[in-house]
Design an enzyme around this catalytic site. Sequence first.
Site, PDB file in Angstrom:
ATOM      1  N   ARG A   1      -0.552  -5.304  11.301  1.00 23.49           N
ATOM      2  CA  ARG A   1      -1.912  -4.791  11.356  1.00 23.49           C
ATOM      3  C   ARG A   1      -2.895  -5.955  11.487  1.00 23.49           C
ATOM      4  O   ARG A   1      -2.698  -7.005  10.882  1.00 23.49           O
ATOM      5  CB  ARG A   1      -2.241  -3.993  10.090  1.00 23.49           C
ATOM      6  CG  ARG A   1      -1.553  -2.620  10.034  1.00 23.49           C
ATOM      7  CD  ARG A   1      -1.964  -1.851   8.793  1.00 23.49           C
ATOM      8  NE  ARG A   1      -1.454  -2.460   7.579  1.00 23.49           N
ATOM      9  CZ  ARG A   1      -2.141  -3.233   6.754  1.00 23.49           C
ATOM     10  NH1 ARG A   1      -3.413  -3.486   6.994  1.00 23.49           N
ATOM     11  NH2 ARG A   1      -1.583  -3.736   5.681  1.00 23.49           N
TER      12      ARG A   1
ATOM     13  N   TYR B   1       1.602  -2.072  18.123  1.00 19.35           N
ATOM     14  CA  TYR B   1       2.460  -2.114  16.938  1.00 19.35           C
ATOM     15  C   TYR B   1       1.977  -1.259  15.764  1.00 19.35           C
ATOM     16  O   TYR B   1       0.792  -1.261  15.430  1.00 19.35           O
ATOM     17  CB  TYR B   1       2.595  -3.567  16.451  1.00 19.35           C
ATOM     18  CG  TYR B   1       3.753  -3.763  15.490  1.00 19.35           C
ATOM     19  CD1 TYR B   1       5.072  -3.621  15.923  1.00 19.35           C
ATOM     20  CD2 TYR B   1       3.531  -4.060  14.156  1.00 19.35           C
ATOM     21  CE1 TYR B   1       6.131  -3.780  15.049  1.00 19.35           C
ATOM     22  CE2 TYR B   1       4.592  -4.228  13.274  1.00 19.35           C
ATOM     23  CZ  TYR B   1       5.889  -4.087  13.727  1.00 19.35           C
ATOM     24  OH  TYR B   1       6.943  -4.240  12.867  1.00 19.35           O
TER      25      TYR B   1
ATOM     26  N   LYS C   1      -2.114   4.979   9.263  1.00 18.42           N
ATOM     27  CA  LYS C   1      -3.193   4.351   8.495  1.00 18.42           C
ATOM     28  C   LYS C   1      -4.571   4.843   8.961  1.00 18.42           C
ATOM     29  O   LYS C   1      -5.460   5.079   8.156  1.00 18.42           O
ATOM     30  CB  LYS C   1      -3.118   2.833   8.617  1.00 18.42           C
ATOM     31  CG  LYS C   1      -1.773   2.239   8.243  1.00 18.42           C
ATOM     32  CD  LYS C   1      -1.371   2.564   6.824  1.00 18.42           C
ATOM     33  CE  LYS C   1      -0.160   1.746   6.391  1.00 18.42           C
ATOM     34  NZ  LYS C   1       0.279   2.087   5.034  1.00 18.42           N
TER      35      LYS C   1
ATOM     36  N   HIS D   1      -2.814   5.359  -0.633  1.00 20.97           N
ATOM     37  CA  HIS D   1      -1.681   4.566  -0.155  1.00 20.97           C
ATOM     38  C   HIS D   1      -0.583   4.610  -1.219  1.00 20.97           C
ATOM     39  O   HIS D   1      -0.337   3.629  -1.914  1.00 20.97           O
ATOM     40  CB  HIS D   1      -2.173   3.133   0.072  1.00 20.97           C
ATOM     41  CG  HIS D   1      -1.238   2.235   0.819  1.00 20.97           C
ATOM     42  ND1 HIS D   1      -1.286   0.868   0.710  1.00 20.97           N
ATOM     43  CD2 HIS D   1      -0.238   2.503   1.701  1.00 20.97           C
ATOM     44  CE1 HIS D   1      -0.352   0.326   1.489  1.00 20.97           C
ATOM     45  NE2 HIS D   1       0.297   1.292   2.098  1.00 20.97           N
TER      46      HIS D   1
ATOM     47  N   SER E   1       0.769  -3.248   0.739  1.00 19.82           N
ATOM     48  CA  SER E   1       1.808  -3.341   1.760  1.00 19.82           C
ATOM     49  C   SER E   1       2.845  -4.397   1.384  1.00 19.82           C
ATOM     50  O   SER E   1       2.488  -5.488   0.935  1.00 19.82           O
ATOM     51  CB  SER E   1       1.188  -3.709   3.104  1.00 19.82           C
ATOM     52  OG  SER E   1       0.393  -2.645   3.540  1.00 19.82           O
TER      53      SER E   1
ATOM     54  N   CYS F   1       4.965  -4.420  -1.045  1.00 16.09           N
ATOM     55  CA  CYS F   1       5.063  -4.674  -2.486  1.00 16.09           C
ATOM     56  C   CYS F   1       5.924  -3.641  -3.205  1.00 16.09           C
ATOM     57  O   CYS F   1       5.859  -3.523  -4.429  1.00 16.09           O
ATOM     58  CB  CYS F   1       3.686  -4.748  -3.108  1.00 16.09           C
ATOM     59  SG  CYS F   1       2.775  -6.216  -2.602  1.00 16.09           S
TER      60      CYS F   1
ATOM     61  N   ASP G   1       4.724   6.191   1.537  1.00 14.37           N
ATOM     62  CA  ASP G   1       3.563   5.371   1.929  1.00 14.37           C
ATOM     63  C   ASP G   1       2.206   6.026   1.678  1.00 14.37           C
ATOM     64  O   ASP G   1       1.267   5.336   1.333  1.00 14.37           O
ATOM     65  CB  ASP G   1       3.684   5.007   3.415  1.00 14.37           C
ATOM     66  CG  ASP G   1       2.819   3.807   3.800  1.00 14.37           C
ATOM     67  OD1 ASP G   1       2.911   2.770   3.114  1.00 14.37           O
ATOM     68  OD2 ASP G   1       2.041   3.916   4.762  1.00 14.37           O
TER      69      ASP G   1
ATOM     70  N   ARG H   1      10.312  -3.746  11.054  1.00 18.10           N
ATOM     71  CA  ARG H   1      10.339  -2.406  10.462  1.00 18.10           C
ATOM     72  C   ARG H   1      11.443  -1.528  11.039  1.00 18.10           C
ATOM     73  O   ARG H   1      11.813  -1.661  12.199  1.00 18.10           O
ATOM     74  CB  ARG H   1       8.998  -1.701  10.728  1.00 18.10           C
ATOM     75  CG  ARG H   1       7.777  -2.425  10.182  1.00 18.10           C
ATOM     76  CD  ARG H   1       7.399  -1.926   8.819  1.00 18.10           C
ATOM     77  NE  ARG H   1       6.384  -2.756   8.182  1.00 18.10           N
ATOM     78  CZ  ARG H   1       5.711  -2.374   7.084  1.00 18.10           C
ATOM     79  NH1 ARG H   1       5.927  -1.214   6.535  1.00 18.10           N
ATOM     80  NH2 ARG H   1       4.840  -3.192   6.535  1.00 18.10           N
TER      81      ARG H   1
HETATM   82  P1  GTP Z   1       4.340  -0.924   3.241  1.00 17.78           P
HETATM   83  O1  GTP Z   1       5.369  -0.065   3.852  1.00 17.78           O
HETATM   84  O2  GTP Z   1       3.945  -2.098   4.079  1.00 17.78           O
HETATM   85  O3  GTP Z   1       3.133  -0.212   2.741  1.00 17.78           O
HETATM   86  O4  GTP Z   1       5.033  -1.673   1.948  1.00 17.78           O
HETATM   87  P2  GTP Z   1       5.930  -1.105   0.760  1.00 17.78           P
HETATM   88  O5  GTP Z   1       5.067  -1.061  -0.460  1.00 17.78           O
HETATM   89  O6  GTP Z   1       6.664   0.117   1.120  1.00 17.78           O
HETATM   90  O7  GTP Z   1       6.963  -2.299   0.551  1.00 17.78           O
HETATM   91  P3  GTP Z   1       8.559  -2.287   0.404  1.00 17.78           P
HETATM   92  O8  GTP Z   1       9.072  -1.245  -0.543  1.00 17.78           O
HETATM   93  O9  GTP Z   1       9.142  -2.235   1.757  1.00 17.78           O
HETATM   94  O10 GTP Z   1       8.781  -3.710  -0.270  1.00 17.78           O
HETATM   95  C1  GTP Z   1       8.886  -4.832   0.479  1.00 17.78           C
HETATM   96  C2  GTP Z   1       9.209  -6.089  -0.305  1.00 17.78           C
HETATM   97  O11 GTP Z   1       9.134  -5.951  -1.722  1.00 17.78           O
HETATM   98  C3  GTP Z   1      10.611  -6.549  -0.006  1.00 17.78           C
HETATM   99  O12 GTP Z   1      10.578  -7.937   0.159  1.00 17.78           O
HETATM  100  C4  GTP Z   1      11.386  -6.162  -1.252  1.00 17.78           C
HETATM  101  O13 GTP Z   1      12.505  -6.961  -1.431  1.00 17.78           O
HETATM  102  C5  GTP Z   1      10.339  -6.378  -2.328  1.00 17.78           C
HETATM  103  N1  GTP Z   1      10.577  -5.542  -3.529  1.00 17.78           N
HETATM  104  C6  GTP Z   1      10.517  -4.194  -3.599  1.00 17.78           C
HETATM  105  N2  GTP Z   1      10.778  -3.763  -4.843  1.00 17.78           N
HETATM  106  C7  GTP Z   1      10.982  -4.875  -5.589  1.00 17.78           C
HETATM  107  C8  GTP Z   1      11.272  -5.101  -6.968  1.00 17.78           C
HETATM  108  O14 GTP Z   1      11.380  -4.179  -7.771  1.00 17.78           O
HETATM  109  N3  GTP Z   1      11.407  -6.402  -7.367  1.00 17.78           N
HETATM  110  C9  GTP Z   1      11.275  -7.443  -6.503  1.00 17.78           C
HETATM  111  N4  GTP Z   1      11.419  -8.671  -6.968  1.00 17.78           N
HETATM  112  N5  GTP Z   1      11.010  -7.273  -5.200  1.00 17.78           N
HETATM  113  C10 GTP Z   1      10.853  -6.012  -4.745  1.00 17.78           C
HETATM  114 MN    MN Z   2       6.855   1.073   2.982  1.00 22.85          MN
HETATM  115 MN    MN Z   3       1.757   1.010   3.788  1.00 19.53          MN
END
Ligand code: GTP
Ligand code: MN
Ligand code: MN
Length: 611
Positions: free
Chosen positions: A81, A222, A231, A251, A273, A275, A298, A393
């Site tokens: 983004r 993208y 979004k 979100h 994002s 996280c 999401d 992704r």
């Molecule tokens: P968007 O789809 O962009 O909105 O992000 P999201 O919040 O869905 O993120 P996602 O679940 O894909 O997390 C991505 C990153 O967070 C990766 O690098 C994971 O390894 C890390 N991650 C997710 N959960 C944990 C956790 O409980 N502990 C740690 N240390 N890392 C985590």
């Molecule tokens: Mn996600």
């Molecule tokens: Mn997101």
Amino acid sequence: MTAATVPGIDDAPTTNARLLSWVREVAELTRPDRIVWCDGSDAEWDRVTSQLVEAGTFVKLDEAKKPNSFWAASDPNDVARVEERTFICSVDEADAGVTNNWMAPAEMKSIMTELYRGCMAGRTMYVIPFCMGPITAEKPMLGVEITDSEYVVASMKIMTRMGASVLPLFDGPAGDDFVPALHSVGAPLEPGQQDVPWPCNETKYIVHFPEERLIWSYGSGYGGNALLGKKCYSLRIASAMARDEGWLAEHMLILKLISPEDKTYYVAAAFPSACGKTNLAMLEPTIPGWKVETLGDDIAWMRFGEDGRLYAVNPEYGFFGVAPGTNWKTNPNAMRTIERGNSLFTNVALTDDGDIWWEGMENEPSHATSWKGKDWTPADGEAGEPSSHPNSRYCTPMSQCPVLAPEWDDPKGVPISAIFFGGRRKETIPLVTESRDWQHGTFMGATLSSEKTAAATGGLGQVRRDPMAMLPFIGYNVGDYFQHWINVGKGADADKLPKIFYVNWFRRGEDGRFLWPGFGENSRVLKWAIERLEGKAAAVETAIGYVPTAEAIDMQGLDTPIEDVEAALKVDVEEWKTEIPLIEEWFDKIGAKLPTSMRDELEALKLRLGV
Ligand code: GTP
Ligand code: MN
Ligand code: MN
């Protein structure tokens, strides 16, 4: 396009006059070679994906490994983004607020009209009717994306309810309320000019006109820049609708938690994002007897039900998940979902046997094609050249998720018992904190902070405020948005409101290790929160809210040392004292529109911390 009968217009499969006149107007401006109305059929999928293979955008994966699935690599400058190119063009600048880019609507329209002029020459203009959320909703939330990208057509089939199944709704009572969403990659073709695998333009604009409920996107192909139902519609435009109509567009993931006693709880969670939303949404609990089912990863739309509770619906139809780090240990259910095929993978590595791979996945290949289209070996990885872009992704149908909750398509939604806010912070923020009440929980959300990730371009690792994980997605003034949260709480029966918690899976020890193992182990934190709702779990009242002692968390079978868990839970007053000026700076930036209740919460926190 001025001939007496225009294919795609005069034989369009709808009688909706607003839609027809918009399609005609866009075609006259953008001058495509042809117009195609998308029906969402398998035949259409085959046609579009074959075309993408022929154009070099897609590589078909091995049918035995990933049936009906494709690999794509974007232009290296079109990978995330683009927040600095994203605009909220409200009539009044104050309504866009201090967190959004703004330009007067007329000025933006005149700039973009010139960019759009002739921009689809040599290309096909696709008209994609779509519906965010269940099509059986009392008021289905309709949109139409016009795009010149086949990649968008294929992705929208996975991510939204679209095509022939939603088109009849445009002749129904909600038919004229659709959100028009215009997208072009901004790469017209001269007659005979050879196309590139990933057409896009250096000039990019992602623009929202909130009063008109209108979206214009240009120059990027993208993700969130191009799949405009996500979004742009479901967060930025929907948040403005929600403000006007008394609901919330957030979100957030939505998950269902089933206790060993077979009691069901629904929770929503907002993390910025990259996280951990997708990971938590499909969590495999490590504690015996607990089960998780997924409803969304999401976005959550939350409205009050007749019983006074807040009900959440996921507007999406697929997952657009961060690939790197996803594996059989961290997110087995995502792995099972993509194994069933019918998926698109963008900016990951292509293996020599026609499968995909990314950093963190099991079975590292000895050779692959990187997302940049280059030969890649593990030695490149060691030299700092990853095989996959950090924001690569997978795009996969939700219906394939093995732990999908059966009620996922219910237009009523699910009643939310708890809301979790969370960010990625090395220090300061404890593993979990329970708010005192809705206003305090709103303050936690309003002051949420996180280190920047690769999901947006620039500033990796910097700590920034990301209110309710919505910083890039609030479609109006952030101060008004906080006030809207307060109003939602005031208008409700306090006992029926979800309880608000603040989590941080990412706190680190001095040596940089994560203090909390995360992923499936996060079920222990969910369990504590649920037991708090039930009045069963213990907590200590601290300056920042209620925090569990290590003993209050179910530690059975956890091999993390108790000292680490204690450190993860610690409320460090000194660290918090250094946080206060950052919160003050953030509140000062918001200025006059900051609700006084948020100032009150800050003053009360300072008092409790003794600053
Ligand atoms: P968007 O789809 O962009 O909105 O992000 P999201 O919040 O869905 O993120 P996602 O679940 O894909 O997390 C991505 C990153 O967070 C990766 O690098 C994971 O390894 C890390 N991650 C997710 N959960 C944990 C956790 O409980 N502990 C740690 N240390 N890392 C985590
Ligand atoms: Mn996600
Ligand atoms: Mn997101």
